[in-house]
Design a protein around this motif. Sequence first.
Motif, PDB file in Angstrom:
ATOM      1  N   ALA A 233     103.210 -11.003  55.232  1.00 44.93           N
ATOM      2  CA  ALA A 233     103.121 -10.044  54.088  1.00 44.93           C
ATOM      3  C   ALA A 233     103.829  -8.877  54.366  1.00 44.93           C
ATOM      4  N   GLU A 234     104.192  -8.359  55.259  1.00 41.26           N
ATOM      5  CA  GLU A 234     105.372  -7.193  55.586  1.00 41.26           C
ATOM      6  C   GLU A 234     106.773  -7.910  55.329  1.00 41.26           C
ATOM      7  N   GLY A 235     107.067  -8.899  55.656  1.00 40.77           N
ATOM      8  CA  GLY A 235     108.133  -9.474  55.559  1.00 40.77           C
ATOM      9  C   GLY A 235     108.757  -9.714  54.347  1.00 40.77           C
ATOM     10  N   LEU A 236     107.736 -10.108  53.473  1.00 41.87           N
ATOM     11  CA  LEU A 236     107.960 -10.442  51.957  1.00 41.87           C
ATOM     12  C   LEU A 236     108.397  -9.138  51.297  1.00 41.87           C
ATOM     13  N   LYS A 237     107.448  -8.044  51.660  1.00 44.64           N
ATOM     14  CA  LYS A 237     107.891  -6.835  50.992  1.00 44.64           C
ATOM     15  C   LYS A 237     109.300  -6.357  51.273  1.00 44.64           C
ATOM     16  N   ARG A 238     109.572  -6.536  52.595  1.00 42.69           N
ATOM     17  CA  ARG A 238     110.861  -6.344  53.045  1.00 42.69           C
ATOM     18  C   ARG A 238     111.855  -6.933  52.420  1.00 42.69           C
ATOM     19  N   VAL A 239     111.673  -8.112  52.002  1.00 40.99           N
ATOM     20  CA  VAL A 239     112.803  -8.986  51.165  1.00 40.99           C
ATOM     21  C   VAL A 239     113.045  -8.295  49.988  1.00 40.99           C
ATOM     22  N   SER A 240     112.018  -7.633  49.375  1.00 42.35           N
ATOM     23  CA  SER A 240     112.180  -7.221  47.940  1.00 42.35           C
ATOM     24  C   SER A 240     112.965  -5.852  48.318  1.00 42.35           C
ATOM     25  N   GLU A 241     112.600  -4.991  49.111  1.00 41.63           N
ATOM     26  CA  GLU A 241     113.228  -3.768  49.338  1.00 41.63           C
ATOM     27  C   GLU A 241     114.710  -3.884  49.710  1.00 41.63           C
ATOM     28  N   ALA A 242     115.117  -4.852  50.450  1.00 48.00           N
ATOM     29  CA  ALA A 242     116.457  -5.115  50.945  1.00 48.00           C
ATOM     30  C   ALA A 242     117.218  -5.899  49.900  1.00 48.00           C
ATOM     31  N   ALA A 243     116.605  -6.474  48.763  1.00 50.50           N
ATOM     32  CA  ALA A 243     117.192  -7.190  47.916  1.00 50.50           C
ATOM     33  C   ALA A 243     117.765  -6.183  46.950  1.00 50.50           C
ATOM     34  N   VAL A 244     116.769  -5.160  46.600  1.00 50.19           N
ATOM     35  CA  VAL A 244     116.815  -3.996  45.505  1.00 50.19           C
ATOM     36  C   VAL A 244     117.848  -2.911  46.225  1.00 50.19           C
ATOM     37  N   LEU A 245     117.542  -2.905  47.528  1.00 51.50           N
ATOM     38  CA  LEU A 245     118.727  -1.764  48.057  1.00 51.50           C
ATOM     39  C   LEU A 245     120.088  -2.599  47.664  1.00 51.50           C
ATOM     40  N   ASN A 246     120.385  -3.576  48.184  1.00 57.40           N
ATOM     41  CA  ASN A 246     121.649  -4.281  48.262  1.00 57.40           C
ATOM     42  C   ASN A 246     122.123  -4.240  46.657  1.00 57.40           C
ATOM     43  N   ALA A 247     121.379  -4.605  45.858  1.00 52.78           N
ATOM     44  CA  ALA A 247     122.002  -4.537  44.464  1.00 52.78           C
ATOM     45  C   ALA A 247     122.443  -3.060  44.005  1.00 52.78           C
ATOM     46  N   ASN A 248     121.485  -2.219  44.380  1.00 52.23           N
ATOM     47  CA  ASN A 248     121.773  -0.608  44.066  1.00 52.23           C
ATOM     48  C   ASN A 248     123.059  -0.132  44.341  1.00 52.23           C
ATOM     49  N   TYR A 249     123.177  -0.689  45.890  1.00 53.97           N
ATOM     50  CA  TYR A 249     124.446  -0.209  46.625  1.00 53.97           C
ATOM     51  C   TYR A 249     125.726  -0.656  45.616  1.00 53.97           C
ATOM     52  N   LEU A 250     125.665  -2.071  45.553  1.00 53.78           N
ATOM     53  CA  LEU A 250     126.692  -2.561  44.979  1.00 53.78           C
ATOM     54  C   LEU A 250     126.945  -1.957  43.445  1.00 53.78           C
ATOM     55  N   GLN A 251     125.816  -1.733  42.904  1.00 52.54           N
ATOM     56  CA  GLN A 251     126.115  -1.130  41.394  1.00 52.54           C
ATOM     57  C   GLN A 251     126.498   0.150  41.631  1.00 52.54           C
ATOM     58  N   SER A 252     126.220   1.014  42.500  1.00 52.84           N
ATOM     59  CA  SER A 252     126.451   2.331  42.609  1.00 52.84           C
ATOM     60  C   SER A 252     128.021   2.217  43.040  1.00 52.84           C
ATOM     61  N   GLN A 253     128.614   1.363  43.779  1.00 51.49           N
ATOM     62  CA  GLN A 253     129.914   1.423  44.212  1.00 51.49           C
ATOM     63  C   GLN A 253     130.823   0.944  43.134  1.00 51.49           C
ATOM     64  N   LEU A 254     130.330  -0.044  42.396  1.00 46.45           N
ATOM     65  CA  LEU A 254     131.266  -0.894  41.392  1.00 46.45           C
ATOM     66  C   LEU A 254     131.343  -0.209  40.101  1.00 46.45           C
ATOM     67  N   LYS A 255     130.199   0.781  39.760  1.00 42.50           N
ATOM     68  CA  LYS A 255     130.159   1.324  38.240  1.00 42.50           C
ATOM     69  C   LYS A 255     131.183   2.397  38.104  1.00 42.50           C
ATOM     70  N   GLU A 256     131.710   2.898  38.982  1.00 42.41           N
ATOM     71  CA  GLU A 256     132.748   3.984  39.208  1.00 42.41           C
ATOM     72  C   GLU A 256     133.977   3.195  38.463  1.00 42.41           C
ATOM     73  N   HIS A 257     134.192   1.965  38.758  1.00 37.62           N
ATOM     74  CA  HIS A 257     135.338   1.387  38.325  1.00 37.62           C
ATOM     75  C   HIS A 257     135.193   0.194  37.213  1.00 37.62           C
ATOM     76  N   PHE A 258     134.034  -0.028  36.967  1.00 37.92           N
ATOM     77  CA  PHE A 258     133.687  -0.921  35.842  1.00 37.92           C
ATOM     78  C   PHE A 258     132.582  -0.465  34.633  1.00 37.92           C
ATOM     79  N   LYS A 259     132.859  -1.148  33.536  1.00 39.94           N
ATOM     80  CA  LYS A 259     131.744  -0.677  32.725  1.00 39.94           C
ATOM     81  C   LYS A 259     130.245  -1.208  33.011  1.00 39.94           C
ATOM     82  N   LEU A 260     129.592  -0.538  33.229  1.00 41.69           N
ATOM     83  CA  LEU A 260     128.090  -0.672  33.403  1.00 41.69           C
ATOM     84  C   LEU A 260     127.022  -0.307  32.162  1.00 41.69           C
ATOM     85  N   PRO A 261     126.957  -1.122  31.329  1.00 46.74           N
ATOM     86  CA  PRO A 261     126.388  -1.056  29.943  1.00 46.74           C
ATOM     87  C   PRO A 261     125.101  -0.167  30.073  1.00 46.74           C
ATOM     88  N   ILE A 262     124.510  -0.334  31.009  1.00 49.01           N
ATOM     89  CA  ILE A 262     122.999   0.362  31.179  1.00 49.01           C
ATOM     90  C   ILE A 262     123.021   0.886  32.521  1.00 49.01           C
TER      91      ILE A 262
END
Lengths: 484, 446, 127
Positions: A345-374
Motif C-alpha cells: 500500500a505505501e509503496g504504491l502511494k510513494r510511486v504516485s508521489e515520486a512520479a508527480v514530483l519528477n514531472a513537476n520538477y521537469l516542468q518547473s525547469q523547462l517552463k522557463e525556456h519553453f512555452k507551457l500553455p497551461i
Amino acid sequence: MKNYNQLMIDLSKKGRKAYALPDNDVDVKPLDDYLPKELQRTTKPYLPEVYEVDVIRHYTNLSNKNYGVDTGFYPLGSCTMKYNPKINEDMASLDGFTKLHPYQNENTVQGSLALLYDLGQKLSEITGMDGFSLQPAAGAQGELTGLMIIKKYHEDRNDIKRRKIIVPDSSHGTNPASVTAVGYDIIEIKSDKNGGVDMEALQAVLNEETAGLMLTNPSTLGLFEKNIVEISRLVHEAGGLVYYDGANMNAIMGITRPGDMGFDIVHLNLHKTFTTPHGGGGPGAGPVGVRADLVDYLPYPTVEKKEDTYYWDHNRPKSIGRIMGFYGQFGVLVRAYTYILTMGAEGLKRVSEAAVLNANYLQSQLKEHFKLPIDTICKHEFVLSGTGGISKYRTLDMAKRMLDYGIHPPTIYFPLIIDEAMMIEPTETETLETLDRFIDIMLKIKKEGEENPELLRNAPITTVVRRLDEVKAARKPIVKWSRE
Amino acid sequence: MNRYIPLTQEDQKYMLEKIGVKGIDDLFSDIPESIKLNRKLNINDSYSELEVQKLMKRLSNQNNNLDDYTSFLGAGSYDHYIPSVVRHIASRSEFYTSYTPYQPEVSQGTLQYIFEFQSMMAELTGMDVINASMYDGATATAEAAIMAIRVNNRSKVAVSSTIHPETWKVLETYCHFREIKLIKIPEIDGKTDLEDLKLIDSDTAAVIIQSPNFYGVVEDVAPIEKVTHENKSLLIMNVDPISLGIAKSPGEYRADIVVGEGQSLGIPQNFGGPYLGFIGTTEKLMRKMPGRICGLTNDVDGKQGFVLTLQAREQHIRREKATSNICSNQSLCALMAVVYLSVMGREGIVDVAKQCISKANYTMEKLLETNKFKKVYPGPIFKEFVLETALDADKIEKALYEEKIIGPLNISRLKKDKKNQLLFAVTEKRTREEIDKMVDIIKEVH
Amino acid sequence: MKILEGLYYAKSHEWLRIEDGEAYIGISDFAQHELGDIVFVDLPSVGDEFDAQDSFGAVESVKAANDVYMPVSGVILEVNEILEESPELINEDAYENWIIKIRIKDKSDIEVLMTALQYEEHIQEEE
C-alpha cells in the motif's frame, strides 16, 4: 553490429535445420491415407532453412537495433514507460504458471485462481470499485468492455434511446473508436482554457440520449479534473454512466480513487501503472472494474470463491458475454500481482508521489525556456508546445534530434488540442541526474534549433537508420519479403 | 527507500525547492479534499524479494503443471514443442521493454521481426498480407466479421456450427453490440452441412469456417468457397497454423480473410494467455484490415528500413471512423512465433504437422480397438478427434489424472447437447509410450 | 493555391464540373495541400448511389484520412482508376485528376454550391 541488414530468409540454405524432433515412434501411414490429396497443400511454405546459431545471431542483432526502458530514459507521455522489475518476469515464467491448460480441472489450478481472485480484490481497493474482470487484453479492449456494460445496462432498463457517448476533445483516439465499436455515436466537447472539461459545453449536450461520458483523470494534459465530482453528478442526473479511462492512474494511487470521484466503470492499463512490460506493442492487460450494481454485467467467466475453493463462474445471465477465447492475458496478470506484492500500500502511494514530483520538477525547469500553455501544478506528466511558435523547425525535428543524444523522445502531437505538443512523462523510476540530463539536452536542442535549424531537420544522424520514407511505404506497401 | 524509486530525501528537498512548494502534499492540492483517500489502501504491505518469491512459488505449486502431467487436452490451447531458442530471444529486454515502434529509427528490431512475422505467416497461409497480430484467435475472428461488414455493407454474417464454441460466444458479444446479425450454418457428421449453404444469400457479408474445426475434422472448404463467392460474400477461414504444414492453405482456397490462434507457434499455454491472434487478407482488401501493419521502405540515405504503415486506418488518426479500436498487437508473442517459425523452417513445419496427424490417428485407432469407443465424425482429422463412449467421462478423467495424465475434453462442458463425447488432442510431443499408457488406463475403466 | 473558375465548390472542399449533363467530382487544390502527400484514394463502385453530403470515399495521406463527400446526389458512372496506382496525381493537379464521374439525380442540389469567388472567401474564413 549496427550495419547488420539481413532478412532471416536471406540466411536460408537448403539442407540446414535448427530443430530436433524425436523420431516418430508410432506406425506411420502415407499422408494420403490420413488426408485426401485435395485437402493437402501443393507447395511447401517458403520459410527459411537455417541452423540454430543463425537464429540466435539474427535476432540478437535485431535486438541491438531497439531502444527499451532497459536501454535508457523513455519519457513518453501517457505511456508510463517505467522500469519493468525483473522478478515479475521470473515469477511469470514459473512452470506452475506457464504450463497450464486453460481447461484444466479447477482443482488442479487453485493457485492461479487464487491469484486472479486476490488481484481482483486488490485492484478493487486501489480504484474504489466493487468488482473486476481481469479478462480485457488491453486498454482498448477494456474500453470496449466498459462501453458494452454501459449499453447492456441501458438495454436492460429498456432505455434504448441513449446512444451518445460524450468525450472531451483531448481524448485518446481509442475512445471514439471504441464508441463506434459498440454502435454508439460520439459527441466531442471542447476543453476549457485550463484543459479541463468545459462545464457549460457538458451541460449543453447532456440529455435523455446520453449513454455516458468517458474521461481520463488526470486528463491527457496531465492535469487533475477539479470538477470531477460535479461532472459525475451531472452525468448521473442525466441518466448516463461515467467511465474512467485508467491510462493515467500512475498519478493518484493511494491518494484518490476513481470510485470516490463518482466513476461507475474503470479500466486500468497494467502495462503502464503496474509495470508489466510493453513488449514492443503488447501484450498488455486492461482489467475492468465496476460499481456494485454493475458487477453482474462483467464478462464471464469470473473467478469466485466458496469457502476455501476457487472456481470459474460461467452462469452469469446478465453478463455482456464472452470477450476473449479463454480468460485474458494471464501471464501479464501474474506480473502485475507480483508488483503489487512487492510495493504494498505505501509503496504504491510513494510511486504516485515520486512520479508527480519528477514531472513537476521537469516542468518547473523547462517552463522557463519553453512555452507551457497551461502553467499550473501538474500530475504525472505535462504538455509543452515544443516550438512555442518558432517556425524554423518543428517539434518532430526536436524529437528526432533527441534520438541523436541517445534518449527516447516524449510523445509528440498529442493531445491534439495543443499546438506542436510535446507530452513528457518521466515516471517515478528515474533519478534526479537523469532528469537534469534531459533538461540539458532539451536546452541544447533548442539552442541548436535557433542557430542551425538544419541540424534538427536532418536529425537523426547517429541511429541505425535515419528518417524513413513513410509516403513510399504507404503508397506501394511492401508488407512481406519477396520470393526471389 | 524502494528499489525501483531512486528518490532520496535530499533529492526530494532540492526538487521541492526548485518547484517552489513546501511539501509533496502541495503537489496534490488540486485534488478536492472530499475525494482524497486519507487512509492507507487496504491491501498488503510490501514484501521483500525473497518473500515475494516464496509467496508466488507457493501459489504456483498449488497448480499441477504440464511438466509433471502428460496432456491430451487441446480445444484451442496445445502442448507443442517449444525450442529453447524461443525463450532466450523473447527474454531480451531490448525487445520486451520497448514501446510500440512509433519512433522507427530506434525500433528497427521490433519492426523487422514484425515484418518477418508477416512474411512467414503470409507464406504459411498463402495470403497476400498478414498484420502485426491481434489479441487472440477468437477476437481476431470477431474483427474479421466486422471487417467484412465494412467491405460490402451487408447485414449478416454466417458461421459454421463446427467453429470453436467459445469463438462463437466472442463473435456473439462483438456482433450484438455492433448490431450485426449472426446466423449459424448447421453441421452434419462433424462437418459444415453443405445442404445448408443455401442460407448464404445476397445479405450475407461473410461466411466463417474453421478448419480443422472444433471436432478436429479437416473441412473441405471448396464447395463452401464456391457458394460464398457466388453470392459475392467474403470467405473467412479460421485455421490452425500448424496444420498448414500439410493442409491446403486459405490462399489456395481463395479465402478473402484468414484468422486464427497462433499459440501453437512456440507460445506457452499460460493458462489461456497471452496468446497470438492473427488476421490476414488479400491485397485488394488490405486497407480495410484492422490493426498494425509494418512495411518496408528506405531512409533519406536510401538505406533499407521498416515503418508502421497504412496508419491512416487506425484509431489514433481516424478516431471514430477507424477500422477497429485496437491500438496494440501481441508483439512479444509474434516475436516468439517468428523465432519458432525460423527454427522449424520449411521442413520442420511439415514434420511437426505429419507427426501430429499420424500420432492422432494412431491414438484414435488404439482407443477404438478397446471397443469402448465409437467414432461419430467420419471426416479426416488433423491433431484432434472426437470419440463417443458409454463410460463415465468423470471416471476416465479421474483414472488418468491419478496416473499423471490430463485427459480429453468432455465436449458437453462447452456444448451442452453433446453427451458422452470426448475431444482428444495429440501433438508431436506425445510418445507412443504415453499414448499406449493412456489407452491402457482407459481400458481398465468400467 | 489554385481555385479554378467555372467549377462549383462544396464547403467540404470538393469541386464539381458539369460536362454534357454529367458531372466530374474531385477535391480542391486547397484540400490536397492540407492533406500533404496523398498515398491512397478509396474509390466507390460504378453504379453506387449517393445522396448529397454522403461520403463516397476517402483520400488518405500518411498522417490523415479524410472522407470525401458528394456535393450533389447522384449515381456513379465512372471512377478514375488511375488514382488507384498513382494517388499522387491529385497532389500534382487536383482539378485535372477527377475522382468520380456521376449522373446528377437532382439538379437543384447545385444551387447551394459555391462559385470560385465564394469558395475563396470560405477558405479565408476557415483559416
